[in-house]
Design a protein around this motif. Structure first.
Motif, PDB file in Angstrom:
ATOM      1  N   ALA A   1      50.909 116.505   6.405  1.00 47.34           N
ATOM      2  CA  ALA A   1      50.291 116.635   7.731  1.00 47.34           C
ATOM      3  C   ALA A   1      51.357 116.694   8.821  1.00 47.34           C
ATOM      4  CB  ALA A   1      49.333 115.468   7.970  1.00 47.34           C
ATOM      5  N   ALA A   2      52.409 115.892   8.663  1.00 43.19           N
ATOM      6  CA  ALA A   2      53.489 115.902   9.659  1.00 43.19           C
ATOM      7  C   ALA A   2      54.247 117.221   9.626  1.00 43.19           C
ATOM      8  CB  ALA A   2      54.441 114.743   9.396  1.00 43.19           C
ATOM      9  N   LYS A   3      54.454 117.775   8.423  1.00 42.46           N
ATOM     10  CA  LYS A   3      55.203 119.025   8.297  1.00 42.46           C
ATOM     11  C   LYS A   3      54.429 120.225   8.847  1.00 42.46           C
ATOM     12  CE  LYS A   3      59.095 117.877   6.273  1.00 42.46           C
ATOM     13  NZ  LYS A   3      60.412 118.156   6.877  1.00 42.46           N
ATOM     14  N   THR A   4      53.104 120.169   8.805  1.00 40.96           N
ATOM     15  CA  THR A   4      52.310 121.320   9.251  1.00 40.96           C
ATOM     16  C   THR A   4      51.850 121.198  10.706  1.00 40.96           C
ATOM     17  OG1 THR A   4      50.261 120.301   8.430  1.00 40.96           O
ATOM     18  CG2 THR A   4      51.455 121.774   6.926  1.00 40.96           C
ATOM     19  N   ALA A   5      52.149 120.096  11.341  1.00 40.68           N
ATOM     20  CA  ALA A   5      51.721 119.907  12.736  1.00 40.68           C
ATOM     21  C   ALA A   5      52.202 121.060  13.602  1.00 40.68           C
ATOM     22  CB  ALA A   5      52.262 118.585  13.270  1.00 40.68           C
ATOM     23  N   GLY A   6      51.305 121.600  14.430  1.00 40.69           N
ATOM     24  CA  GLY A   6      51.665 122.689  15.332  1.00 40.69           C
ATOM     25  C   GLY A   6      51.668 124.055  14.705  1.00 40.69           C
ATOM     26  N   THR A   7      51.252 124.164  13.431  1.00 41.03           N
ATOM     27  CA  THR A   7      51.180 125.454  12.751  1.00 41.03           C
ATOM     28  C   THR A   7      49.714 125.827  12.547  1.00 41.03           C
ATOM     29  OG1 THR A   7      51.047 124.664  10.465  1.00 41.03           O
ATOM     30  CG2 THR A   7      53.237 124.737  11.479  1.00 41.03           C
ATOM     31  N   PRO A   8      49.447 127.091  12.194  1.00 45.98           N
ATOM     32  CA  PRO A   8      48.051 127.477  11.917  1.00 45.98           C
ATOM     33  C   PRO A   8      47.455 126.741  10.721  1.00 45.98           C
ATOM     34  CG  PRO A   8      49.405 129.413  12.338  1.00 45.98           C
ATOM     35  CD  PRO A   8      50.344 128.262  12.233  1.00 45.98           C
ATOM     36  N   GLN A   9      48.301 126.163   9.869  1.00 38.96           N
ATOM     37  CA  GLN A   9      47.838 125.437   8.688  1.00 38.96           C
ATOM     38  C   GLN A   9      47.781 123.926   8.920  1.00 38.96           C
ATOM     39  OE1 GLN A   9      50.539 127.773   8.355  1.00 38.96           O
ATOM     40  NE2 GLN A   9      48.951 129.330   8.017  1.00 38.96           N
ATOM     41  N   ALA A  10      47.762 123.508  10.187  1.00 34.96           N
ATOM     42  CA  ALA A  10      47.813 122.078  10.516  1.00 34.96           C
ATOM     43  C   ALA A  10      46.673 121.299   9.856  1.00 34.96           C
ATOM     44  CB  ALA A  10      47.770 121.889  12.021  1.00 34.96           C
ATOM     45  N   THR A  11      47.000 120.117   9.370  1.00 37.48           N
ATOM     46  CA  THR A  11      46.026 119.232   8.741  1.00 37.48           C
ATOM     47  C   THR A  11      46.110 117.851   9.396  1.00 37.48           C
ATOM     48  OG1 THR A  11      47.584 118.498   7.033  1.00 37.48           O
ATOM     49  CG2 THR A  11      46.230 120.444   6.536  1.00 37.48           C
ATOM     50  N   ARG A  12      45.193 116.970   8.986  1.00 32.34           N
ATOM     51  CA  ARG A  12      45.234 115.592   9.471  1.00 32.34           C
ATOM     52  C   ARG A  12      44.678 114.673   8.391  1.00 32.34           C
ATOM     53  NH1 ARG A  12      40.395 113.447  10.833  1.00 32.34           N
ATOM     54  NH2 ARG A  12      38.615 114.880  10.875  1.00 32.34           N
ATOM     55  N   ILE A  13      44.952 113.380   8.521  1.00 30.94           N
ATOM     56  CA  ILE A  13      44.409 112.378   7.611  1.00 30.94           C
ATOM     57  C   ILE A  13      43.040 111.965   8.135  1.00 30.94           C
ATOM     58  CG2 ILE A  13      44.727 110.102   6.590  1.00 30.94           C
ATOM     59  CD1 ILE A  13      46.708 112.269   5.650  1.00 30.94           C
ATOM     60  N   ALA A  14      42.017 112.092   7.263  1.00 32.82           N
ATOM     61  CA  ALA A  14      40.640 111.840   7.688  1.00 32.82           C
ATOM     62  C   ALA A  14      40.120 110.477   7.238  1.00 32.82           C
ATOM     63  CB  ALA A  14      39.722 112.927   7.137  1.00 32.82           C
ATOM     64  N   GLY A  15      40.961 109.683   6.616  1.00 30.82           N
ATOM     65  CA  GLY A  15      40.542 108.365   6.182  1.00 30.82           C
ATOM     66  C   GLY A  15      41.376 107.897   5.005  1.00 30.82           C
ATOM     67  N   GLN A  16      41.424 106.573   4.804  1.00 31.70           N
ATOM     68  CA  GLN A  16      42.222 105.994   3.731  1.00 31.70           C
ATOM     69  C   GLN A  16      41.370 105.058   2.876  1.00 31.70           C
ATOM     70  OE1 GLN A  16      45.431 104.620   6.571  1.00 31.70           O
ATOM     71  NE2 GLN A  16      46.756 105.475   4.985  1.00 31.70           N
ATOM     72  N   PHE A  17      41.905 104.758   1.680  1.00 35.13           N
ATOM     73  CA  PHE A  17      41.187 103.888   0.745  1.00 35.13           C
ATOM     74  C   PHE A  17      42.199 103.267  -0.204  1.00 35.13           C
ATOM     75  CE2 PHE A  17      38.239 102.909  -2.786  1.00 35.13           C
ATOM     76  CZ  PHE A  17      37.177 102.355  -2.068  1.00 35.13           C
ATOM     77  N   SER A  18      42.007 102.012  -0.576  1.00 32.31           N
ATOM     78  CA  SER A  18      42.908 101.342  -1.504  1.00 32.31           C
ATOM     79  C   SER A  18      42.800 101.959  -2.893  1.00 32.31           C
ATOM     80  CB  SER A  18      42.573  99.852  -1.594  1.00 32.31           C
ATOM     81  OG  SER A  18      43.231  99.257  -2.708  1.00 32.31           O
ATOM     82  N   GLY A  19      43.937 102.128  -3.544  1.00 33.01           N
ATOM     83  CA  GLY A  19      43.948 102.686  -4.885  1.00 33.01           C
ATOM     84  C   GLY A  19      43.332 101.785  -5.935  1.00 33.01           C
ATOM     85  N   ALA A  20      43.033 100.527  -5.589  1.00 36.88           N
ATOM     86  CA  ALA A  20      42.393  99.607  -6.538  1.00 36.88           C
ATOM     87  C   ALA A  20      40.932  99.375  -6.209  1.00 36.88           C
ATOM     88  CB  ALA A  20      43.138  98.277  -6.570  1.00 36.88           C
ATOM     89  N   GLY A  21      40.374 100.183  -5.345  1.00 34.99           N
ATOM     90  CA  GLY A  21      38.963 100.040  -5.024  1.00 34.99           C
ATOM     91  C   GLY A  21      38.726  99.298  -3.723  1.00 34.99           C
ATOM     92  N   GLU A  22      37.463  99.058  -3.449  1.00 37.62           N
ATOM     93  CA  GLU A  22      37.051  98.538  -2.145  1.00 37.62           C
ATOM     94  C   GLU A  22      37.478  97.098  -1.899  1.00 37.62           C
ATOM     95  OE1 GLU A  22      32.902  98.283   0.475  1.00 37.62           O
ATOM     96  OE2 GLU A  22      32.892  99.013  -1.580  1.00 37.62           O
ATOM     97  N   THR A  23      37.595  96.276  -2.950  1.00 39.76           N
ATOM     98  CA  THR A  23      37.813  94.841  -2.760  1.00 39.76           C
ATOM     99  C   THR A  23      39.205  94.355  -3.143  1.00 39.76           C
ATOM    100  OG1 THR A  23      36.942  94.355  -4.967  1.00 39.76           O
ATOM    101  CG2 THR A  23      35.361  94.379  -3.145  1.00 39.76           C
ATOM    102  N   LEU A  24      40.110  95.262  -3.530  1.00 39.27           N
ATOM    103  CA  LEU A  24      41.433  94.855  -3.995  1.00 39.27           C
ATOM    104  C   LEU A  24      42.485  95.818  -3.481  1.00 39.27           C
ATOM    105  CD1 LEU A  24      43.002  92.902  -5.933  1.00 39.27           C
ATOM    106  CD2 LEU A  24      42.645  94.603  -7.733  1.00 39.27           C
ATOM    107  N   GLN A  25      43.585  95.275  -2.943  1.00 37.95           N
ATOM    108  CA  GLN A  25      44.686  96.136  -2.511  1.00 37.95           C
ATOM    109  C   GLN A  25      45.371  96.735  -3.738  1.00 37.95           C
ATOM    110  OE1 GLN A  25      46.160  97.348   0.521  1.00 37.95           O
ATOM    111  NE2 GLN A  25      47.170  98.548  -1.070  1.00 37.95           N
ATOM    112  N   GLY A  26      45.394  98.058  -3.817  1.00 37.18           N
ATOM    113  CA  GLY A  26      46.065  98.722  -4.922  1.00 37.18           C
ATOM    114  C   GLY A  26      47.563  98.538  -4.856  1.00 37.18           C
ATOM    115  N   LEU A  27      48.202  98.604  -6.018  1.00 31.06           N
ATOM    116  CA  LEU A  27      49.646  98.446  -6.101  1.00 31.06           C
ATOM    117  C   LEU A  27      50.243  99.552  -6.971  1.00 31.06           C
ATOM    118  CD1 LEU A  27      49.868  94.588  -6.653  1.00 31.06           C
ATOM    119  CD2 LEU A  27      50.515  95.827  -4.580  1.00 31.06           C
ATOM    120  N   ILE A  28      51.361 100.079  -6.519  1.00 30.74           N
ATOM    121  CA  ILE A  28      52.151 101.020  -7.303  1.00 30.74           C
ATOM    122  C   ILE A  28      53.167 100.205  -8.095  1.00 30.74           C
ATOM    123  CG2 ILE A  28      53.779 102.942  -7.195  1.00 30.74           C
ATOM    124  CD1 ILE A  28      50.899 103.671  -6.439  1.00 30.74           C
ATOM    125  N   ALA A  29      53.394 100.590  -9.343  1.00 30.56           N
ATOM    126  CA  ALA A  29      54.241  99.758 -10.199  1.00 30.56           C
ATOM    127  C   ALA A  29      55.139 100.577 -11.105  1.00 30.56           C
ATOM    128  CB  ALA A  29      53.369  98.829 -11.048  1.00 30.56           C
TER     129      ALA A  29
END
Length: 340
Positions: free
Chosen positions: A257-285
């Protein structure tokens, strides 16, 4: 992956991305794995962010073998003198997490850089081996790869075959065209009637398919899930309206999204979610084969880097400071087997 790591993201725009994809495809044709060159620093120094085409701030970090930690390693690994690090980023790369550097051969990115820092703590030479996402786990199973540093999400299902040492928060995101007003507020019902792309075999795919099944069970408008092997195809589909959103790791999507800002292909982040579901903070390992004896030394090495400051500097170099964890844990709670 990922979570598993979703593999999609632009590298330098169309021209460079096409070149890198061609390189990766050629490597894949030779067996699906790439033993790309590893950049070796002077003794006691690991430089993160090298050859990253501006994706990171090149930062030299002092780190040497910690004998009390390297003594924990399995004898065979220590005798080999090297740590084989898996990166499941073929064919297109996944900046800023893992991609081919400016020299068109060195694997760079935040994930392989952390692997190199850990290898230095172990007193081992890092060898980064690149493969497709699916072959990343085959490499772990077969012993061709010692550990994956590849945006792998800690899940209870994966613990049946692998062991983990956590090192970063796992936050997922939805990316849409900039002029698309849709938002994801954490309620899966907002996905009814949408067409969303996701990486095959990833943690975010598991979540998305669970939401799809719930919507079908409730008689809501269907959620359509699409898959793309190539980054360019994915973003062409998003730009043309063939898909409404892409669901993947937040670092990748925020980078794009940062790389395409100001271009015809511009995107944005429309929402986030934990990788471990609604009740637990996901972790990368960091991910190793179950009962390999690597999870504890991996966690100890990461905690050494946290305590001595290299960890924070690594995250800052890659603009990922917001995903820091206070400590590395061995096999912490992950995405439940039944996430409903």
């Amino acid at each position: 992956m990922a979570t598993q790591i979703s593999r999609h993201g632009l590298i330098r725009g169309i021209t460079a991305a096409t070149a890198i994809t061609a390189l990766a495809s050629g490597l894949a044709a030779c067996g699906g794995d790439s033993d790309a060159a590893t950049r070796t620093d002077t003794a006691g120094t690991v430089t993160v962010g090298q050859l990253s085409n501006g994706s990171a701030k090149e930062t030299p970090l002092k780190v040497s073998e910690v004998k009390s930690i390297s003594a924990e390693l399995p004898a065979a690994l220590k005798k080999s003198g090297k740590l084989v690090i898996g990166s499941g980023t073929l064919p297109s790369g996944s900046p800023p997490l893992g991609f081919v550097g400016d020299d068109q051969k060195t694997i760079t990115g935040s994930e392989p850089d952390l692997g190199r820092l850990v290898a230095a703590v172990f007193g081992l030479e890092p060898e980064v081996r690149r493969s497709t996402w699916e072959n990343l786990f085959i490499g772990l199973d077969s012993g061709k790869v010692n550990v994956a540093f590849s945006n792998v999400t800690d899940t209870e299902e994966r613990k049946q075959k692998y062991e983990f040492a956590s090192y970063r928060k796992d936050d997922l995101a939805f990316e849409v065209k900039k002029d698309n007003p849709w938002k994801f507020d954490g309620d899966y019902e907002s996905l009814a009637g949408k067409t969303v792309s996701v990486g095959n075999g990833t943690n975010q795919e598991k979540l998305l398919l669970e939401w799809k099944a719930k919507l079908a069970k409730e008689g809501k408008k269907p959620l359509t899930v699409k898959y793309f092997q190539e980054t360019n195809s994915l973003y062409l589909a998003l730009s043309s309206g063939k898909i409404d959103a892409y669901f993947g790791p937040n670092p990748n999507l925020a980078y794009h999204a940062a790389k395409t800002a100001g271009t015809p292909q511009a995107t944005r982040i429309a929402g986030q979610f934990s990788g471990a579901g609604e009740t637990l903070q996901g972790l990368i390992a960091a991910t190793a084969k179950k009962d390999s004896g690597l999870a504890k030394p991996l966690a100890d090495a990461i905690n050494y880097l946290i305590e001595h400051g290299q960890y924070a500097k690594w995250l800052k170099a890659w603009n990922l400071s917001g995903e820091a964890v206070a400590k590395s844990e061995v096999n912490p709670p992950g995405l439940p087997l039944d996430n409903s």
